[in-house]
Scaffold this motif. Structure first.
Motif, PDB file in Angstrom:
ATOM      1  N   TYR A  31      -3.970  10.647 -17.341  1.00 28.62           N
ATOM      2  CA  TYR A  31      -4.391  11.749 -18.218  1.00 28.62           C
ATOM      3  C   TYR A  31      -5.236  11.248 -19.399  1.00 28.62           C
ATOM      4  CZ  TYR A  31      -0.657  14.301 -15.805  1.00 28.62           C
ATOM      5  OH  TYR A  31       0.145  14.887 -14.863  1.00 28.62           O
ATOM      6  N   ASP A  34     -11.150   9.604 -18.327  1.00 27.48           N
ATOM      7  CA  ASP A  34     -11.922  10.663 -17.663  1.00 27.48           C
ATOM      8  C   ASP A  34     -12.401  10.193 -16.290  1.00 27.48           C
ATOM      9  OD1 ASP A  34     -13.692   8.827 -19.043  1.00 27.48           O
ATOM     10  OD2 ASP A  34     -15.304  10.149 -18.391  1.00 27.48           O
ATOM     11  N   GLN A  72      -5.662  19.924 -20.996  1.00 26.22           N
ATOM     12  CA  GLN A  72      -6.294  19.268 -19.846  1.00 26.22           C
ATOM     13  C   GLN A  72      -5.951  19.998 -18.559  1.00 26.22           C
ATOM     14  OE1 GLN A  72      -5.321  15.179 -17.777  1.00 26.22           O
ATOM     15  NE2 GLN A  72      -6.522  14.726 -19.596  1.00 26.22           N
ATOM     16  N   ASN A  75      -8.754  17.383 -15.100  1.00 22.59           N
ATOM     17  CA  ASN A  75      -9.363  16.162 -15.651  1.00 22.59           C
ATOM     18  C   ASN A  75     -10.586  15.733 -14.840  1.00 22.59           C
ATOM     19  OD1 ASN A  75      -9.683  14.116 -17.492  1.00 22.59           O
ATOM     20  ND2 ASN A  75      -8.137  12.766 -16.587  1.00 22.59           N
ATOM     21  N   ALA A  82     -11.692  16.401 -21.760  1.00 23.10           N
ATOM     22  CA  ALA A  82     -10.246  16.646 -21.713  1.00 23.10           C
ATOM     23  C   ALA A  82      -9.403  15.399 -21.965  1.00 23.10           C
ATOM     24  CB  ALA A  82      -9.878  17.249 -20.344  1.00 23.10           C
TER      25      ALA A  82
END
Ligand code: 2HG
Ligand code: ZN
Length: 472
Positions: A31, A34, A72, A75, A82
């Motif tokens: 998370y 990117d 998010q 993603n 995000a």
């Protein structure tokens, strides 16, 4: 700076959300980075609320503690929209557990769906109800409803149905202070003051969190035809689009452009990707679709392509004979991003110009980039039917990827200059994210940026929603 110690906040959130609702440590890695691997952020926790009330409680607690939140979806942002910052003090909010279809109404032609559902799952639900959810993007298997709306995604069907914002009838949004706005109306006419939902669509999570939406559906097509064409030039691809569109504008579902080099990367890096004819300098992918029975799309497409061949706009063409062939042709288009990633470092310019100026864009931007960096490899492709070209540039062969990426502003500015002269936009469909806020004063300065700042200050006065994105 947080008002209260982060550990105390996390403790309260963990008690509220339960074990399935909070990820920490190594579980946060996916998370924090990117898709393009441009940004490696850090977060103390990924929060995974199960319903709107929990989202509201999370935002309320975070607002009280003065802790920033990064919403998010899947993603899949191309602009780092995000990811949390490197400082490690922003919490990621994932709505993945909120993925229910709340309602589909085939008479109203609407779907009420939660923000954490993948776009693909929404498409499948629409199809099962005899409808079509008309927006299609390469990342739809991963991208979520909330992210697609928050970024006002475009994709392959804009030419016919518009962008994400054109599909939104209603929204449910949690505001930065934890208030819930239930605007889940499914009205085709509702002329009642400021259009608040459109404020949140495209705001990239900087004004609040979209938790559910009412989306427009359309009747499911009964006939569908897909053709891949070898074309001699970008101008020929545009001439073909004009010809197909004039013939039956209501049937043009998608019209995409690809360059010879981009297709070369797909053939080189994507397993089982093959061309149905000899390699060409340029390609166009045409999709026609209609819910009208016995519409004769096949014959229409054949006759249009025949005329285009006589006019020298098309050199070779293949019309898919089956669903599997349709998918194979689309794969040659949709794997462009992945193939470019595998080829090496690339700099992306998600730009738009008036459709008539796409040939000038590609020619002039290619020349500008080659003048700036000899050996740079332009790989333009995308949605020529709506004027949105991904003017991407692959690193020169043998160049160090980091050295290439260090030049990204110079390259983007060179493309930007061409785009500006052609009255285009520096961000057509991917949004601003973290990559492009620095461009905002130049492109949207003055009253426009001032208004955006005032809206931000009114709704999120402490700047806790997705900080560092959109606004410089
Ligand atoms: C597409 O059209 C996406 O495939 C991604 O918008 C474009 O990789 C890109 O630059
Ligand atoms: Zn695109």
């Amino acid at each position: 700076m947080a008002d209260a110690p982060l550990p105390a906040l996390l403790h309260r959130l963990a008690a509220m959300l339960g074990p399935a609702g909070v990820l920490t440590g190594a579980d946060t890695a996916a998370y924090s980075e990117d898709w393009r691997r441009l940004y490696q952020g850090r977060t103390p926790a990924v929060l995974r609320p199960a319903d709107t009330a929990q989202v509201a409680a999370v935002l309320r607690e975070c607002a009280q503690a003065g802790v920033a939140v990064v919403p998010q979806g899947g993603n899949t942002s191309m602009v780092g929209g995000a990811v949390p910052s490197e400082a490690g003090d922003q919490l990621v909010l994932s709505l993945a557990r909120m993925n229910r279809v709340r309602e589909i109404d085939p008479i109203d032609q609407t779907m009420t769906i939660e923000a954490g559902a993948t776009w693909k799952s929404a498409q499948v639900a629409a199809e099962e109800a005899g409808c079509l959810l008309p927006l299609s993007i390469g990342s739809e298997g991963t991208a979520q409803v909330g992210g697609i709306l928050a970024t006002n995604a475009g994709g392959n069907n804009t030419v016919r149905y518009g962008n994400a914002r054109d599909l939104v009838l209603g929204l449910e949004v949690v505001l930065p202070d934890g208030q819930v706005w239930n605007g889940l109306r499914r009205l085709r006419k509702d002329n009642t003051g400021y259009c608040l939902r459109q404020l949140f669509v495209g705001a990239e999570g900087t004004l609040g969190v979209i938790t559910a939406a009412v989306l427009k559906l359309v009747p499911r097509p009964t006939e569908q035809e897909v053709a891949l064409c070898a074309v001699p030039s970008v101008a020929a691809a545009l001439a073909l689009f004009t010809r197909v569109h004039r013939h039956d504008p209501a049937a043009v579902q998608a019209f995409e452009y690809m360059s010879g080099p981009g297709m070369g990367f797909v053939l080189a890096h994507i397993p089982n990707a093959t061309l149905p004819f000899a390699p060409a300098p340029h390609y166009a992918l045409v999709e026609l679709a209609t819910p009208r029975p016995q519409a004769g799309l096949r014959a229409a497409l054949e006759s249009v392509l025949e005329a285009a061949m006589e006019a020298g706009e098309v050199e070779d063409a293949v019309i898919a004979e089956s669903e599997a062939q349709r998918a194979a042709l689309w794969r040659l288009r949709e794997e462009h991003s992945e193939a470019q990633k595998r080829e090496g470092a690339s700099i992306k310019n998600d730009v738009s110009v008036p459709v008539s100026r796409v040939p000038a864009l590609i020619e002039q931007a290619s020349a500008a980039c080659l003048a700036l960096m000899p050996g740079i490899r332009p790989v333009p492709f995308g949605h020529i039917g709506d004027g949105n070209i991904h003017f991407n540039l692959e690193q020169p062969l043998g160049m160090d990827p980091a050295a290439f990426l260090a030049q990204d502003h110079a390259v983007m500015d060179a493309v930007g200059e061409v785009v500006r002269a052609l009255d285009g936009s520096f961000s057509a469909e991917h949004g601003i994210g973290r990559l492009k806020p620095y461009m905002m004063p130049e492109w949207r300065g003055g009253a426009e940026l001032d208004l955006m700042r005032r809206i931000k200050a009114a709704i999120d006065p402490r700047g806790l929603m997705n900080p560092g994105k959109v606004l410089p």
